[in-house]
Design an enzyme around this catalytic site. Structure first.
Site, mmCIF file in Angstrom:
data_model
loop_
_atom_site.group_PDB
_atom_site.id
_atom_site.type_symbol
_atom_site.label_atom_id
_atom_site.label_comp_id
_atom_site.label_asym_id
_atom_site.label_seq_id
_atom_site.Cartn_x
_atom_site.Cartn_y
_atom_site.Cartn_z
ATOM 1 N N ASP A 333 0.826 -1.205 0.000
ATOM 2 C CA ASP A 333 0.000 0.000 0.000
ATOM 3 C C ASP A 333 0.864 1.260 0.000
ATOM 4 O O ASP A 333 0.653 2.183 -0.798
ATOM 5 C CB ASP A 333 -0.906 -0.011 1.236
ATOM 6 N N ASP A 393 -9.074 -2.689 2.608
ATOM 7 C CA ASP A 393 -8.992 -2.075 3.934
ATOM 8 C C ASP A 393 -10.008 -2.679 4.910
ATOM 9 O O ASP A 393 -9.953 -2.399 6.103
ATOM 10 C CB ASP A 393 -9.212 -0.564 3.821
#
Length: 482
Positions: A333, A393
């Protein structure tokens, strides 16, 4: 070079007047726009999108005097157009573009005499303006400050925490059923036949992360083709996930269990209708996916079902695998959000470009929970009408929450791991939103969710003196009794 987002407020001539807002891009070092519509001065708009205004001969004398004029981009610079429009007596210059709006990058040094307000606007918005207002429309420009906080984030927060908590709980229920089956030899074979879980080992975790990296890079370079592959996969996977979620609920209802037999197999009629409903929901979303008024609701429902089914189905065998998965995806990420802008030619983040649709592609990846922004701002009109949270997420920390819940079941630890990790996830989400509000830019949520959940789980295991068992996983197959 500076680029700022603002709003063109258009008003018709009816009573009461019809109004509508459109996105503009302007350069704040060239012109200062008011922050509100208070005491705004409206100017009649003259649509000259049939010209590019690179010569004063293109416009009849007196046509644009004391008016806002809109022309097409191209052939000459925006400041050259502005100088001509100013010499003709125009009060404002709008430059319509059929491509993605970008910064006004002209050199102002040789055009110090140009004081005319200049703004870029989408050509499609000019077409829409003509359809809504006809040929008589008055316009003004303003640039309201970005809101400190948008309440759509509260909705995102509730959806995320609910999905993670429910997914972890569902995984724990499935684990309890497995344990009972292990303890009852007569049920063991039946339960194993019904079990659909997939277990992630450290090797498969690393392979999974590598696949994610390769897929993201491929999407960046071949987005306009692969986006339809992702949409198709999402429709199929979300329909199956919605079926699995609803079938688990329907299975608890003791009536309406009429069955039919086909090819020596029996199936409940209500499950057939459920399958048709789930397929129809995915098809309706696929057909109307670009309808912003309501399609987001269906996408979020399908997305929550997808995340729940993923969290329940994919099992992490131990905390070691959780640390490897969450750690690698955190690096993934951060790298694709913060490091890739130093590598790409246009200085853009690969992750942000793929999420937004590279090169202004109208098709968006359906891998996010999205909720319309509730606070009015230029950013809402220009490029971010929705608050977004990626499925990753939710799913990635959700797998750790699910492992904590299963470990609670295995060790009969009164849900302490599950509750602590769920609360840590909620705290990580709040921290993400706080940083988002302070920095005014998109954040990789895993940067805050991963440390919160991993550290909290580790502290609980250390405090309970169960770290070794928590790290390696509980060998529950032997000696467990209901």
């Amino acid at each position: 070079v500076a680029a700022d987002e603002g709003i063109l407020h258009a008003s018709g001539s009816g009573v009461p007047p019809v109004t509508k807002d459109y996105c503009i891009i302007y350069n704040s070092s060239w012109v200062s726009l008011p922050k509100t519509l208070d005491n705004a001065t409206f100017t009649p708009l003259e649509n000259l999108t049939s010209t590019v205004l690179c010569s004063s001969a293109e416009v009849p004398s007196g046509l644009v005097k004391d008016k806002a004029v809109v022309v097409m981009s191209g052939n000459c610079t925006s400041l050259e157009k502005a100088r001509i429009a100013q010499s003709l007596g125009a009060k404002m210059l709008l430059i319509a573009s059929k491509s993605r709006l970008s910064a006004i990058s002209d050199n102002k040094t040789d055009f110090e005499d140009v004081t005319l307000p200049i703004a870029l606007i989408r050509y499609n918005d000019i077409v829409d303006m003509q359809l809504v207002f006809g040929n008589e429309v008055n316009v003004t420009l303003y640039s309201p400050p970005l809101p400190e906080f948008d309440y759509s984030m509260v909705v995102i927060f509730l959806i995320a925490v609910f999905t993670v908590a429910l997914g972890g709980y569902w995984s724990g229920v499935a684990e309890l059923e497995n344990l009972k089956a292990v303890a009852s030899p007569g049920e063991r074979e039946t339960r194993w036949k019904k079990e659909e879980n997939v277990t992630f080992t450290p090797v498969t975790v690393i392979l999974f992360v590598v696949i994610c990296c390769v897929m993201l890079v491929l999407l960046y370079f071949f987005y306009k083709w692969l986006v339809y592959v992702i949409i198709s996969v999402f429709c199929l996977a979300s329909a199956m996930s919605l079926y699995n979620c609803l079938a688990a609920l329907i299975g608890e209802i003791p009536f309406g269990q009429c069955r039919i037999t086909c090819s020596n197999k029996t199936i409940e009629v209500r499950l057939i209708f459920l399958a048709i409903f789930c397929i129809a929901a995915a098809v309706v979303w696929a057909v109307f996916r670009n309808e912003d008024r309501w399609a987001w609701i269906l996408q979020d429902i399908l997305g929550v079902a997808f995340c729940l089914n993923f969290i329940k189905t994919l099992k992490m065998p131990n905390f070691k695998s959780c640390v490897i998965l969450l750690g690698l995806l955190l690096l993934y990420d951060v790298f694709f959000v913060f490091i890739t802008p130093f590598i790409t030619k246009n200085g853009a983040s690969i992750m942000v470009e793929v999420a937004a649709g590279p090169f202004g592609n109208s098709e968006k990846l359906p891998v996010v929970i999205r909720v319309p922004r509730l606070e009015h701002s230029a950013s809402t009109l220009c490029d971010l009408p929705f608050s977004l949270l990626g499925f990753g997420d939710i799913i990635v920390p959700g797998l750790l929450v699910a492992y904590c819940r299963r470990f609670d079941v295995q060790t009969r630890s009164s849900s302490i791991y599950y509750i602590s990790c769920t609360i840590a996830y909620a705290v990580g989400m709040v921290l993400t939103f706080v940083v988002l509000a302070l920095m005014k830019m998109g954040q990789p949520a895993l940067l805050y969710l991963v440390p919160c959940t991993l550290i909290t789980s580790s502290l609980v295991a250390w405090r309970r003196k169960e770290m070794k068992k928590f790290w390696k996983g509980s060998n529950y197959q032997v000696g467990w009794r209901p």
